[in-house]
Each structure stands twice: as structure tokens, then as C-alpha cells.
Design an enzyme around this catalytic site. Structure first.
Site, PDB file in Angstrom:
ATOM      1  N   TYR A 143       0.843  -1.203   0.000  1.00  0.00           N
ATOM      2  CA  TYR A 143       0.000   0.000   0.000  1.00  0.00           C
ATOM      3  C   TYR A 143       0.876   1.250   0.000  1.00  0.00           C
ATOM      4  CZ  TYR A 143      -3.070   3.682   1.851  1.00  0.00           C
ATOM      5  OH  TYR A 143      -3.748   4.856   2.048  1.00  0.00           O
ATOM      6  N   LYS A 148       1.344   4.175  -2.796  1.00  0.00           N
ATOM      7  CA  LYS A 148       0.945   5.556  -2.495  1.00  0.00           C
ATOM      8  C   LYS A 148       2.100   6.533  -2.746  1.00  0.00           C
ATOM      9  CE  LYS A 148      -2.637   6.724  -1.044  1.00  0.00           C
ATOM     10  NZ  LYS A 148      -3.880   7.096  -1.781  1.00  0.00           N
TER      11      LYS A 148
END
Length: 345
Positions: A144, A148
Site C-alpha cells: 500500500y 501511495k
């Protein structure tokens, strides 16, 4: 400082507008007189004031109809941060965002506000009052965060005032509130199963938890202060409740509010972290034969046992940000909204 958007320019699209944060964003934008389009993979609620567009954000063909005549795009779509699906994170957060940017430019969108994450500068070590000047994590702890970082870099690098395309990234941390589909439910299920008796570390590590309405407030302020001569252009901003609280105190207040016992025992941080590393190694070894998605990971241990809170001074200075809901009020609202989960005395 920037003037507010003129009524003629108050048409926006919220990508991911049916999610937890997205739905709050839609409601607040409507309250402020915006015309709102929602683009999402499925329609999650009904509102006759909203025009819904259902599709895949990796498809320009799906996106373009939702962007016609739109001045501002809020991009808050993302897979579940606790998923372990590397391919999905990269497809949605990175390549998908590149497609969104291209579609926005093609449709003549002028302002792009990204929901990023404070985790882009976190790599498992203490962060105290971290500023936006901190470098991106060189060793991000999960897929994640990796995706990002790539997403935020892409968005900020495409800021182009000369061609009337302006971008800004909002980095919230620990979003919570009523209708949150995860935090309180996971806490209660863990308490019910008897697995919430121990805390990781000494319980003193301060962390930012941010009420969802404050996150929305930060996004809308960013959009309304974003113009060609604005310091916001191509920059990232931390948005929090500006009230760091010990991680385990925050969880305990929710548990006690719902009549569950708070954690009383301590596991040394180093022990928990190495146990999580060991579990991760085992999962990796057996992954060719058995697929397991472990709940006990180094990232979760780090989030629970380290300091990670962030400065909002830049947002205060450049866009006049201050939280609209205090942490005490936010906790009270969140607990009341989950009263159906309260344990009977």
C-alpha cells in the site's frame, strides 16, 4: 490568499465517492453548494442530487463522461490498505491514477486534489511532529505504502500552472468516524475473541487519529485555495486532528465506551516485531503451497508500537486549516454511532 471558487466553477467529481471518506466528501460538498458527480466501481448509496458514474478508473472511456464540465476532481479511491494484493495496489493507485490524470487533462479539469497518506514517509521508526519535508520512505513496509508513494509523486509532478492544471496531495492519518466499515468492528471482534488483552510496547507512543470530517475539511480547503500563484501547487499537506494521543489510549477509549475491557498487559515492542517478522517469513516460505493473509504483520506492529504523529503547521499557514471537530467530540460521535456493538453489562 486565494478567493473561494466562484459558483460557476463549483462542479466537481469525487472518484471513490461511494467509499467511507468519499461519501462524507460528497455530503459536505453538496452542503457547500457544489454540483457533484461520483465515479466509483459500484454505487454505494442513493442521492438524487448526485450524478453517479459507474466504471473502472483504469479506463479512460469509463472516466471521461464523469469529468465533462468539471472544475475540480477529488481522487480518494484506493483498495483496502490492509490488503496484501500488490498487483491491485499498483493497478489502482499508480497506473489507475496516471489514467485519471490523463483523463482530467483531456476533459479540461483544472484542479486535482489527491487523497494520499502520511504513511508515505513512515518506515517503522518513530516520527514525532513529522513535517512534509521528511523524505519518502526508502524502505516502505507494505505494498500500500509503496504504491501511495508512486501515486503521490506522479500527481505532484504533473502540476502544470502554465497549462491550467493544478495538483495538491492531502496526507491524512488514521481516519475514523461513524460509518467506518473497519476500525470499530475489528476492535470489537478482537475483544470478543479474547485477543485484546495485551498492548504492544509501553503504551506511551503518541499517534495521530483523524476524524473523517476534518479530513474532508482539509480536502475542500485545498481545492478552494488552489490557484496558479498558490503555495499549494504541486505540494503535499498533512491533515490530522492536531491532537496526538497514545495509540492504546485511543483504542481503550472506544473499547470502554462499548463496555469492553481495555488491554492491561504489555508485550515488549522488540519481541512483537520479531515475532511478526518470523510469521511473515513462514508465510513467504509456504506461499507456493498455501495462501495465507496474516493479520499479525511488521507494519501493524510498527503502527501499534511506535510514535507517528505529524505537523499541520504548513496546512494552517497556507490554507487556514484547523480541525472542525475535536478528538473528544469525534470519539463520542464514533462510539455513539456504534452503540449496536455495545456489550451488554
Amino acid at each position: 490568499m486565494a478567493t473561494r471558487l466562484r459558483p460557476a466553477n463549483k462542479k466537481c467529481t469525487v472518484i471513490g465517492g461511494c467509499g467511507f471518506l468519499g461519501q462524507y466528501m460528497v455530503e459536505r460538498l453538496l452542503d457547500k453548494g457544489y454540483t457533484v458527480n461520483v465515479f466509483d466501481i459500484r454505487q454505494g448509496f442513493q442521492d438524487e442530487r448526485v450524478q453517479f458514474f459507474i466504471g473502472d478508473l483504469c479506463s479512460k472511456k469509463d472516466l471521461l463522461p464523469a469529468l465533462q464540465g468539471v472544475n475540480v476532481v477529488f481522487h480518494c479511491a484506493s483498495p483496502d490498505p490492509f490488503s496484501d494484493n500488490k498487483e491491485l495496489f499498483y493497478r489502482v493507485n499508480y497506473t489507475g491514477t496516471r489514467t485519471v490524470i490523463e483523463s482530467c487533462k483531456e476533459a479540461g479539469v483544472q484542479k486535482f486534489v489527491l487523497t494520499s497518506s502520511a504513511s508515505v514517509i513512515f518506515e517503522g521508526k518513530d516520527i514525532k511532529n513529522g513535517s512534509e519535508d521528511f523524505p519518502y520512505a526508502k524502505h516502505p513496509m507494505d505494498y500500500y505504502t509503496e504504491s501511495k508513494i508512486l501515486q503521490e509523486k506522479e500527481v505532484l509532478s504533473t502540476n502544470d500552472p502554465e497549462n491550467n492544471f493544478l495538483t495538491v496531495a492531502i496526507r491524512p492519518h488514521g481516519i475514523f468516524g461513524p460509518r467506518d466499515p473497519r476500525l470499530v468492528y475489528v476492535l470489537v471482534e478482537t475483544a470478543k475473541s479474547g485477543k485484546m488483552k495485551c498492548m504492544i510496547g509501553n503504551g506511551k507512543n503518541l499517534v495521530d487519529f483523524t476524524y473523517v470530517e476534518n479530513v474532508v475539511h482539509g480536502h475542500i480547503l485545498a481545492a478552494e485555495h488552489l490557484h496558479k500563484d498558490s503555495p499549494l501547487c504541486g505540494k503535499a499537506y498533512h491533515i490530522t486532528n492536531d491532537e496526538p494521543i497514545p495509540f492504546w489510549t485511543f483504542l481503550s477509549r472506544i473499547l470502554i465506551g462499548l463496555n469492553y475491557e481495555e488491554p492491561k498487559y504489555h508485550i515488549p515492542y522488540w519481541l512483537a516485531y520479531y515475532l511478526a517478522l518470523f510469521v511473515s517469513l513462514l508465510v513467504f516460505i509456504i506461499s507456493p503451497f498455501i495462501k495465507i493473509n496474516p493479520t499479525f504483520t511488521p507494519m501493524k506492529v510498527a503502527l501499534a508500537g511506535t510514535y507517528h504523529y505529524y505537523s499541520c503547521e504548513k496546512a494552517k499557514k497556507d490554507m487556514g486549516y484547523k480541525p472542525v471537530v475535536s478528538l473528544d467530540q469525534a470519539l463520542e460521535r464514533t462510539i455513539q454511532s456504534h452503540s449496536h456493538l455495545r456489550k451488554n453489562s
